[in-house]
Design a protein around this motif. Sequence first.
Motif, mmCIF file in Angstrom:
data_model
loop_
_atom_site.group_PDB
_atom_site.id
_atom_site.type_symbol
_atom_site.label_atom_id
_atom_site.label_comp_id
_atom_site.label_asym_id
_atom_site.label_seq_id
_atom_site.Cartn_x
_atom_site.Cartn_y
_atom_site.Cartn_z
ATOM 1 N N GLY A 1 113.338 4.085 38.394
ATOM 2 C CA GLY A 1 112.725 5.286 37.827
ATOM 3 C C GLY A 1 113.611 6.059 36.883
ATOM 4 N N TYR A 2 114.915 5.774 36.897
ATOM 5 C CA TYR A 2 115.828 6.578 36.077
ATOM 6 C C TYR A 2 115.794 6.201 34.601
ATOM 7 N N ILE A 3 115.051 5.153 34.260
ATOM 8 C CA ILE A 3 114.944 4.765 32.856
ATOM 9 C C ILE A 3 113.786 5.535 32.218
ATOM 10 N N GLU A 4 114.051 6.083 31.052
ATOM 11 C CA GLU A 4 113.001 6.830 30.367
ATOM 12 C C GLU A 4 112.048 5.862 29.679
ATOM 13 N N ARG A 5 110.761 6.068 29.877
ATOM 14 C CA ARG A 5 109.766 5.172 29.266
ATOM 15 C C ARG A 5 108.720 6.005 28.551
ATOM 16 N N LYS A 6 108.444 5.608 27.304
ATOM 17 C CA LYS A 6 107.502 6.436 26.552
ATOM 18 C C LYS A 6 106.059 6.200 26.977
ATOM 19 N N TRP A 7 105.792 5.135 27.690
ATOM 20 C CA TRP A 7 104.400 4.868 28.094
ATOM 21 C C TRP A 7 103.962 5.682 29.311
ATOM 22 N N VAL A 8 104.906 6.415 29.885
ATOM 23 C CA VAL A 8 104.539 7.308 30.995
ATOM 24 C C VAL A 8 105.115 8.699 30.765
ATOM 25 N N GLU A 9 104.539 9.650 31.490
ATOM 26 C CA GLU A 9 105.041 11.023 31.413
ATOM 27 C C GLU A 9 105.449 11.477 32.811
ATOM 28 N N GLN A 10 106.508 12.258 32.863
ATOM 29 C CA GLN A 10 106.963 12.746 34.162
ATOM 30 C C GLN A 10 106.816 14.262 34.243
ATOM 31 N N ASP A 11 106.333 14.714 35.385
ATOM 32 C CA ASP A 11 106.303 16.152 35.665
ATOM 33 C C ASP A 11 107.326 16.386 36.776
ATOM 34 N N ILE A 12 108.420 17.023 36.410
ATOM 35 C CA ILE A 12 109.508 17.223 37.380
ATOM 36 C C ILE A 12 109.425 18.642 37.925
ATOM 37 N N TYR A 13 109.399 18.774 39.244
ATOM 38 C CA TYR A 13 109.280 20.096 39.844
ATOM 39 C C TYR A 13 109.972 20.121 41.201
ATOM 40 N N ILE A 14 110.011 21.315 41.763
ATOM 41 C CA ILE A 14 110.613 21.442 43.082
ATOM 42 C C ILE A 14 109.639 22.233 43.955
ATOM 43 N N PRO A 15 109.240 21.687 45.089
ATOM 44 C CA PRO A 15 108.272 22.394 45.934
ATOM 45 C C PRO A 15 108.854 23.716 46.434
ATOM 46 N N ALA A 16 107.960 24.707 46.647
ATOM 47 C CA ALA A 16 108.400 26.072 46.974
ATOM 48 C C ALA A 16 109.365 26.124 48.156
ATOM 49 N N ASP A 17 109.052 25.419 49.244
ATOM 50 C CA ASP A 17 109.902 25.528 50.435
ATOM 51 C C ASP A 17 111.295 24.947 50.164
ATOM 52 N N ARG A 18 111.331 23.849 49.402
ATOM 53 C CA ARG A 18 112.619 23.235 49.098
ATOM 54 C C ARG A 18 113.393 24.093 48.083
ATOM 55 N N ALA A 19 112.649 24.772 47.197
ATOM 56 C CA ALA A 19 113.301 25.604 46.178
ATOM 57 C C ALA A 19 114.154 26.671 46.849
ATOM 58 N N ALA A 20 113.584 27.344 47.853
ATOM 59 C CA ALA A 20 114.329 28.415 48.523
ATOM 60 C C ALA A 20 115.558 27.843 49.219
ATOM 61 N N SER A 21 115.411 26.666 49.787
ATOM 62 C CA SER A 21 116.541 26.103 50.540
ATOM 63 C C SER A 21 117.703 25.694 49.636
ATOM 64 N N ALA B 1 111.858 28.292 39.492
ATOM 65 C CA ALA B 1 112.446 28.048 38.166
ATOM 66 C C ALA B 1 113.967 27.999 38.254
ATOM 67 N N ALA B 2 114.533 28.936 39.035
ATOM 68 C CA ALA B 2 115.999 28.964 39.157
ATOM 69 C C ALA B 2 116.494 27.754 39.945
ATOM 70 N N ALA B 3 115.725 27.373 40.981
ATOM 71 C CA ALA B 3 116.117 26.227 41.810
ATOM 72 C C ALA B 3 116.104 24.940 40.988
ATOM 73 N N LEU B 4 115.136 24.827 40.101
ATOM 74 C CA LEU B 4 115.022 23.638 39.251
ATOM 75 C C LEU B 4 116.287 23.443 38.413
ATOM 76 N N GLU B 5 116.858 24.565 37.989
ATOM 77 C CA GLU B 5 118.086 24.484 37.189
ATOM 78 C C GLU B 5 119.304 24.126 38.042
ATOM 79 N N GLN B 6 119.282 24.581 39.285
ATOM 80 C CA GLN B 6 120.457 24.374 40.143
ATOM 81 C C GLN B 6 120.410 23.078 40.940
ATOM 82 N N ALA B 7 119.189 22.565 41.137
ATOM 83 C CA ALA B 7 119.011 21.446 42.075
ATOM 84 C C ALA B 7 119.674 20.173 41.572
ATOM 85 N N ASP B 8 120.069 19.338 42.519
ATOM 86 C CA ASP B 8 120.511 17.995 42.163
ATOM 87 C C ASP B 8 119.264 17.154 41.911
ATOM 88 N N GLN B 9 119.448 16.063 41.196
ATOM 89 C CA GLN B 9 118.333 15.183 40.866
ATOM 90 C C GLN B 9 117.538 14.790 42.119
#
Lengths: 92, 501
Positions: free
Chosen positions: B329-349, B406-414
């Motif tokens: 999954g770590y390879i970027e592919r133009k034939w697909v799109e990714q929506d990257i997010y962090i669920p609310a409960d995990r964001a706080a943690s 939003a802040a967690a997304l910036e701080q989170a590890d992959q």
Amino acid sequence: MMNNLEIRVLCEEIQSFTEQIDENSGMGDFINSLDDAEDILMGTMIARGFLEGTVTISETTVPFLKAAHEALALSAGETEDIDEEFEEEGDE
Amino acid sequence: MKIVDPFLASAITKEPKLEKTIYELLLKLNSREHLIDFLGTPAWVLSQLYEQSVNNNWEQGSVLGHPNCERKLIDSALNLDSGDLLHGLVHNPKLTSSDLRKIMASKDEMAASWAKFYLFKDKPEAEPFILSELSKQTEDRDFILSHFIAKSELTSRVTSELIKNHLHETASKYSSGETIGDVLTQNPHLSPETRVELHLLGFTRKNEKFHEERQYPSTFLFVTKMNNLEIEDYLLEKFISVGHPCGLLFSSQSNEELEFNEINLFQLINSEFLHRALWRELVGYDGFSLTFRNGYRVSDFFIEHKTLGKEFQESDFEEGWACGGVLPGYIERKWVEQDIYIPADRAASIFTNQGDSFIEVTEYYELFSEMYPAALAFFSDEYAGEELLNKYGVTLNESASPVIEAAALEQADQEDLDIDISLNLNFSESLSWNNLPIEKKIQICEFLIFGLDCENQKLKKDAEHFLGCIALHPKTPTPIVDKLMKLNNQLISATLSRHST
């Protein structure tokens, strides 16, 4: 008892102080100078939350806001008339 | 171990001027690891790589280890005596005895040990070194001892000493539990008599097929982070003209002479052309959808489906990659799109896990403005939150969550992120199972059926997955469906039966 407008003014001042500290030395020195750092920091964060609508406050919150305001004002070198301005209103 | 891509080699042999075009493209695509791994990479490319890696000694070392590396670079590295450079350089098979002796005298112990290995391997001179190391305590032995025992031709004195006195010891402190007996069984030079003796003493060579079977030539021209669009059609055609199996997916290309072997199947599957041709047309059919599994050292791009996605869904989180058809999954592919997010409960943690209390966490911040999402996170924490909310007399509003996220997304590890994946509807896809002529469909199908008997388990599973996709595809012609039914393969039959449910 402070009204909503007075609380807003208080919070705006707190926010202004934090921005001022951020622009200057950062909050490291400020925290180190506090005895009750957690309450003061929470007070400053709640003030921003109140202004941005992420938190709703109650009467219980007001002393923490005042304490934060006082500590920040002291740190920012703006100690004049703080007590009179807000504490008198609070006693009314 | 360097690898040879037979199609790249053939394309260049057939048309030598292609060498410049292809390698310039690979340099442009920043395919450094591939260029270092590929045996045919010319000296001028390696020299450019070396220059580009000026801030990365380790990568420069890898270039120096390539047999085509220019001599002047080797000489310069030998004089520098830098450990990072020598670690790579020492494995260069073109090094002379004099070079190896120079490295042996270097201050870098690991490089020096390897130099000793290459210098004394299969030679009687290794004997005193091995015997001397065996006389030491395990923790004092040179790590290279186990390489001598596993790979070098040993004198009868050494073999006898190992069997008599050391079989149950670990070779060195880096041997990770393997005994000298285990290591010795790996030695390809052992006589049949010695092997029998070891067997009787309980030491049998372990099957290392798993490691060997993944050593296929790369199809890096096709699977790059810059994706297929970066490869110009004419270059693709050059590869197809020398028999690259990806031509199977193009209606206009003939692949009459395609040999059914594991390398060709590997190249076909890793071109990802089958994924694109089949998955794209199956999305939305019978609950078929794309999925992404992300976590610590896990990045799998695959599909969800009642039968075709079952094994992946039920697999251990870390083992999903081994299922047929799964893509990194770590390879970027133009034939697909990714929506990257962090669920609310995990964001706080992300914030609350930084410390036991808010005040502890503040140590990580220098500015008030950075600390705000952390404060909101502590208020929303399922354990400490209620106490804090009561103490400060506040309630958290709905608008707090987006701030924390939003802040967690910036701080989170992959690994903390969730990824939704979907087809990129703006991608102009030329590959289609639906539009392929029946002859091509039959050829692909037969090639994949050949794959069911592959020794390589991953390839076998890949072939099974794509036959399953073909079985599910509503436009698969009846003769192929009949052929698939006769395979009596559990996955394929279960998938075929989906048509009647």
